[in-house]
Design an enzyme around this catalytic site. Sequence first.
Site, PDB file in Angstrom:
ATOM      1  N   GLY A  10       0.833  -1.219  -0.094  1.00 42.84           N
ATOM      2  CA  GLY A  10      -0.085   0.005  -0.140  1.00 42.84           C
ATOM      3  C   GLY A  10       0.867   1.071   0.083  1.00 42.84           C
ATOM      4  O   GLY A  10       0.343   2.308   0.607  1.00 42.84           O
ATOM      5  N   GLY A  13      -0.242   4.888  -0.814  1.00 43.52           N
ATOM      6  CA  GLY A  13      -1.368   5.418  -0.365  1.00 43.52           C
ATOM      7  C   GLY A  13      -0.882   6.450   0.628  1.00 43.52           C
ATOM      8  O   GLY A  13       0.373   6.764   0.597  1.00 43.52           O
ATOM      9  N   ASP A  35       2.009  -2.114  -4.549  1.00 44.24           N
ATOM     10  CA  ASP A  35       0.904  -1.264  -4.599  1.00 44.24           C
ATOM     11  C   ASP A  35       0.508  -1.587  -5.934  1.00 44.24           C
ATOM     12  O   ASP A  35       1.078  -1.680  -7.149  1.00 44.24           O
ATOM     13  CB  ASP A  35       1.051   0.071  -4.447  1.00 44.24           C
ATOM     14  CG  ASP A  35      -0.116   0.912  -4.000  1.00 44.24           C
ATOM     15  OD1 ASP A  35      -0.176   1.436  -2.828  1.00 44.24           O
ATOM     16  OD2 ASP A  35      -1.195   1.098  -4.846  1.00 44.24           O
ATOM     17  N   TYR A 153     -14.694  -2.324   7.002  1.00 44.43           N
ATOM     18  CA  TYR A 153     -13.266  -1.967   7.295  1.00 44.43           C
ATOM     19  C   TYR A 153     -12.812  -2.248   8.672  1.00 44.43           C
ATOM     20  O   TYR A 153     -11.984  -2.763   9.131  1.00 44.43           O
ATOM     21  CB  TYR A 153     -13.172  -0.327   6.959  1.00 44.43           C
ATOM     22  CG  TYR A 153     -11.715   0.247   7.385  1.00 44.43           C
ATOM     23  CD1 TYR A 153     -10.562  -0.302   6.666  1.00 44.43           C
ATOM     24  CD2 TYR A 153     -11.778   1.329   8.171  1.00 44.43           C
ATOM     25  CE1 TYR A 153      -9.566   0.477   7.227  1.00 44.43           C
ATOM     26  CE2 TYR A 153     -10.676   1.924   8.549  1.00 44.43           C
ATOM     27  CZ  TYR A 153      -9.548   1.558   7.902  1.00 44.43           C
ATOM     28  OH  TYR A 153      -8.323   2.256   8.632  1.00 44.43           O
ATOM     29  N   LYS A 157     -10.212  -4.601  10.506  1.00 44.27           N
ATOM     30  CA  LYS A 157      -9.156  -4.323  11.055  1.00 44.27           C
ATOM     31  C   LYS A 157      -9.142  -5.077  12.430  1.00 44.27           C
ATOM     32  O   LYS A 157      -7.976  -5.439  12.918  1.00 44.27           O
ATOM     33  CB  LYS A 157      -9.011  -3.077  11.382  1.00 44.27           C
ATOM     34  CG  LYS A 157      -8.637  -1.952  10.323  1.00 44.27           C
ATOM     35  CD  LYS A 157      -7.306  -2.230   9.659  1.00 44.27           C
ATOM     36  CE  LYS A 157      -6.765  -1.138   8.850  1.00 44.27           C
ATOM     37  NZ  LYS A 157      -5.514  -1.640   8.092  1.00 44.27           N
TER      38      LYS A 157
HETATM   39  C1  AKB Z   1     -11.192   6.041   7.604  1.00 43.56           C
HETATM   40  O1  AKB Z   1     -11.770   6.928   7.667  1.00 43.56           O
HETATM   41  O2  AKB Z   1     -11.669   4.848   7.256  1.00 43.56           O
HETATM   42  C2  AKB Z   1      -9.795   5.975   7.945  1.00 43.56           C
HETATM   43  C3  AKB Z   1      -9.604   5.635   9.369  1.00 43.56           C
HETATM   44  C4  AKB Z   1     -10.117   6.457  10.378  1.00 43.56           C
HETATM   45  O3  AKB Z   1      -9.092   4.648   9.545  1.00 43.56           O
HETATM   46  N1  AKB Z   1      -9.118   7.283   7.895  1.00 43.56           N
END
Ligand code: AKB
Length: 338
Positions: A10, A13, A35, A153, A157
């Site tokens: 990545g 990024g 990437d 997301y 994580k």
């Molecule tokens: C997002 O907004 O998804 C990221 C984060 C807070 O991990 N910037």
Amino acid sequence: MRKKVVLITGAAGEIGHALVKALARQSEYPLVTLDLQPLPEDIDGLSTHIEADLLDANVLDRLVSEYEFERIFHLAALLSTRGEFSPVMTHEVNVNGTMRLLRLAAEQSEWRRRPVQFIFPSSIAVYGLPDLETKRQYARVREWEWNYPRTMYGANKLYCELLGVYFSQYYRQLAAEQPVMVDFRSVRFPGLISAFTIPSGGTSDYGPEMLHAAAKGEPYACFVRPDVRIPFMAMPDAVKALLDLAAAPAENLSQRVYNVTSFSLSAEEFRAWVLKFFPQAEITFEPDLKRQAIVDSWAADMDDSAARRDWGWQPDYDVQRAFEEYLVPNILQLYQPA
Ligand code: AKB
């Protein structure tokens, strides 16, 4: 003979851009970057860049046959807003990509009989507070509190943190005689603000978007309410957190996942800081109820006392220094007419 390197996924990024610059100055080992995109011009040439998909098995086979990884910074991920538009693909990239790299790190740790270090940026998105009253009560969440993410997301994580802990403590616990485990370490970041890049696909993006729009002289409609509060951090501190955690002696670490943060601001306060330096800025509020609900579920601040205690974490930039010494001078230069 495989060449010893540091791998950064990545790398094109936002964090990658800043990290590659910093590592190019100080890394003991050459850098290999991976990437889907080419590297931005100003970091091109600082590493051996492989423009490919982490999910492509041939790519990982090629990497393993050529390189010995001393350390891996696994930054590649699809962020919280982007992830809600294609959750299945997001899971594929965020979870399967991490799993593949963890296996690669585990195999190399065994093969060389020394742990590969795996540095993983996690996020405030792992939290999910159910309502604003709870957000007010638990103003500075600790690592293990309210781990009920409401985005793909955030869930990815959180799970990858657990996978990392598994690979560093239990992987092949019944099968191998004396397994050498991966040295997995992770920091949970708040919203990050870079002077050089504009984020895309995240939900904390309204802060940096507001600032960059003001510097460009463009109007900006903020997509959350003025009172919505989350913590932020200037990009140099994010890089410092990754490098300090990587350099910390293993015996000092009492956990593998640490909160790190710098300053907490409401969207209104963020706007006030921007107006201090760009008094002509046109910043209005037009909340997008769905994106706002995601930010409402994130903590107003994070307790980073474990990182401070175990590896001496301390941000260099409070809000004033971030704006005065890092963000504003660099942004002004960035958008200066040629
Ligand atoms: C997002 O907004 O998804 C990221 C984060 C807070 O991990 N910037």
